[in-house]
Design an enzyme around this catalytic site. Structure first.
Site, PDB file in Angstrom:
ATOM      1  CB  THR B 154     -63.448 -32.540  79.600  1.00 46.24           C
ATOM      2  OG1 THR B 154     -62.466 -33.419  80.122  1.00 46.24           O
ATOM      3  CG2 THR B 154     -63.907 -31.589  80.684  1.00 46.24           C
ATOM      4  CE  LYS B 180     -62.818 -34.450  83.488  1.00 45.66           C
ATOM      5  NZ  LYS B 180     -61.691 -33.471  83.186  1.00 45.66           N
ATOM      6  CB  THR B 191     -56.134 -37.827  90.488  1.00 43.42           C
ATOM      7  OG1 THR B 191     -56.239 -37.858  89.085  1.00 43.42           O
ATOM      8  CG2 THR B 191     -57.328 -38.556  91.058  1.00 43.42           C
ATOM      9  CD  GLU B 278     -56.965 -35.523  76.285  1.00 39.77           C
ATOM     10  OE1 GLU B 278     -57.851 -34.713  76.530  1.00 39.77           O
ATOM     11  OE2 GLU B 278     -55.764 -35.220  76.155  1.00 39.77           O
ATOM     12  CG  ASN B 400     -54.464 -32.909  74.006  1.00 45.84           C
ATOM     13  OD1 ASN B 400     -55.223 -32.305  74.747  1.00 45.84           O
ATOM     14  ND2 ASN B 400     -54.190 -34.188  74.141  1.00 45.84           N
ATOM     15  CB  THR B 405     -59.222 -21.967  68.688  1.00 45.41           C
ATOM     16  OG1 THR B 405     -58.153 -22.840  68.367  1.00 45.41           O
ATOM     17  CG2 THR B 405     -58.736 -20.946  69.661  1.00 45.41           C
TER      18      THR B 405
END
Lengths: 405, 405
Positions: B154, B180, B191, B278, B400, B405
């Site tokens: 992702t 992932k 997890t 991230e 994040n 959107t």
């Protein structure tokens, strides 16, 4: 009737404050040490951090407050005097002693509070000079008030203070407060700094119970970043100079009036802290309804509030509500997905375990507001809670990546 | 002897994978659905998220794995099929059924996994076309391997995969894995996604105990942002085609060899997930030593790892160690400040409740390294733990705040 008036902790009768720049903060314009002084000895109650690692001033102030009488608070910003061992404890004692000498009061009636960087010894020459100068500048006009509110700031962008008047038993009673806190905010039983003064006459036990109750639904219901400080403190001084009939647990209606005014002051200060959260761009109210217990509701509210994914979604004005529901799911509270309902500013987006489709159009415009209310109904019982937090922005990272060195 | 070899889950004997872009991700170059298929039915064990809100595929896969036999995994990225009610459950069933038909295997021997946005129904026409195409593209060369590793990504920046060979009872046994995960990473008991295949012959109970043990010290010891996902899954398939003497709890030395190889694979995958956290710029190892219990040590390590103040300090390469000690202080574990010792990459900076003065000069250069090891000694007992995390950067906020959107 609670009426907001100008000023803060010097608004009640007999209260004074003095502050200066002694050299703890780099910018010479910023005061970094100050004294709050009451002409009459005060009944006092306080709540302290529940962190196992506590700053030296907390250890000292716990003892001071135990006896219930306080006449002054000495406070510095720029250095927390935490993780500083015996020498740190000695330094806190020196602060109390010097303050008491300057003011001609008892040393064991001085609360000491320090906030700032952890793990550095206090520069005592600067501190001593600061205490002496502060004691020589005591007063109760607007400048004194604003200066003491600023003297306790660290990464705060705005001073946080309030004063209110109310009538209790026919007498005018004033309550004033100053608070600081912007990061390392996740109080439990107590919080950052909030110093409250009042001229109300009130019994010590009643004062203790009032401040505990007010704190429970204000400072203990806010979080900025989930990191509990070593130095949190809420302290109230009551000098009785309003001359009202003494408030006790037996004077029900007077007690209710005082509690209401105190709740108003603490909630206002708590919300101000969240609004000035480090890097905050949004003020977020989280309501959890229909829980089996208040404790369940609080666990869920806090888990949502401290999820960086929820906080960044709101920062991005993104109605990514799956993050809110999934955060509720790992709060270690039993949930029934098919009973959940989630609304944002009264717009329902998730109901009975299903997304509302099509997604309500007003949702994206609501996310652009400064104040966001998240309303989660659990359908498990009839207990509720409300908690306040802010978003997580790039500015939060900037502020905290560059704070120390 | 554990030897790393090229490839991943298609490296063991009899394993194939196929994947395509079916339209869940915007960029057409990115595969978003895939199938892992074993020529022989496999013994299988899996661990799932402990979140109370679980995605539909998790509900289905829990049942599939209960019976212990699995022959295929169908997985999509871009949509988690979570918070989607009965329709979501039906969609997951349809995925298993269609996969089983295409592969001519039993429908109750297909694991289903979905990852991505929460709260949206799957576009089933795309999914169906994706499953059909994936089943027609099955193979085990390098392209198949890299494509399936990418198809489950992702916000991951790099595919995470590994294959190792080892000898058990004179036979060559291979273990392969893909994983992932980049955000919403705070596993507990299981997890994100990690799919592991092996050609080892092993009893079902032994396989279950091995994967549980490996997960405990790998995936359960990492955190990126403290937000536990609705879709976490670790699954292992063992088809027995290596023809080794069947591994059971009685074949002690073979079991030890298999466990060691599996530990190697899971720890490698877990660390890869943290390194690709991230916005991560630093890989942080947190060691807590001399705790009274492993549970105490884990609580403290996790509290440090999830403090945004600790994470931002490391992001800013700032040796602000007070944040580490104060985080340990609110982990709800009894501590004795005077016994604490804190080191960073073996440089001691805090000892017996006091800062080491002058602060070690090498400290600021150490903070510039990509890999930071925090070593906290509690002096309370002899239990230890190690946990891995990453820093909190402005990029994490960007990723994040702008995800949905």
């Amino acid at each position: 009737m609670i009426k907001t008036i100008p000023g803060n902790i010097t608004a009640p009768k007999g209260l004074k404050a003095g502050s200066v720049h002694c050299g703890l903060k780099r910018n010479k314009k910023n005061h970094d040490i100050g004294i709050i002084f009451s002409e009459q000895p005060c009944k006092s109650a306080a709540l302290f951090t529940k962190n196992q690692i506590v700053a030296a001033p907390i250890k000292l102030s716990r003892k001071v407050v135990k006896d219930g009488m306080v006449q002054a608070i000495v406070v510095n910003s720029g250095n927390a005097n935490a993780c500083t061992g015996k020498r740190g404890e000695k330094d806190a004692e020196t602060m109390a002693l010097l303050t008491s000498k300057q003011l001609n009061i008892k040393a064991n009636e001085v609360i000491v509070a320090s906030t700032g960087i952890i793990g550095h010894h206090l520069p005592m020459a600067k501190i001593k000079s600061g205490i002496i100068q502060s004691s020589e500048r005591l007063g109760n006009n607007n400048t004194h008030a604003i200066n003491i509110a600023k003297a306790i700031m660290t990464t705060d962008l705005v001073p946080k203070h309030i004063a209110v008047k109310t009538k209790i038993g026919g007498k005018e009673v004033t309550i004033g407060a100053i608070a600081k806190g912007s990061g390392m905010i996740s109080p439990d039983m107590a919080t950052m700094f909030c110093f409250i003064t009042t001229d109300a006459a009130i019994s010590l036990n009643t004062l203790r119970s009032c401040i505990k109750k007010s704190t429970e639904s204000s400072f203990n219901q806010i979080t900025v970043d989930g990191h509990m400080s070593t130095s949190d403190m809420v302290a109230i001084l009551a000098n009785g100079m309003a001359n009202n009939h003494n408030i006790t647990s037996s004077t029900k209606s007077d007690l209710a009036l005082f509690q209401k005014a105190l709740d108003y002051v603490t909630l206002n200060m708590a919300k101000e802290i969240v609004k000035d959260g480090e890097g905050a761009t949004k003020f977020i109210q989280i309501e959890v309804h229909e829980a089996k217990s208040v404790s369940d509701a609080k666990k869920i509210a806090r888990t949502i509030a401290e999820s960086p994914l929820v906080k960044t979604a709101i920062n991005g004005e993104d109605p990514n509500w799956g993050r809110i529901v999934s955060a509720a799911g790992y709060a270690r509270v039993t949930l029934d997905e098919s009973k959940l309902k989630l609304s944002v500013n009264n717009i329902t987006i998730y109901k009975k375990g299903l997304p509302v489709t099509p997604a309500p159009k007003r949702l994206s415009s609501v996310m652009k507001k400064k104040e966001i209310t998240i309303q989660l109904h659990l359908g498990m019982g009839n207990k509720n809670t409300t908690l306040w937090t802010c978003d997580l922005s790039k500015e939060y990272v900037s502020i905290n990546a560059d704070y120390h060195t």
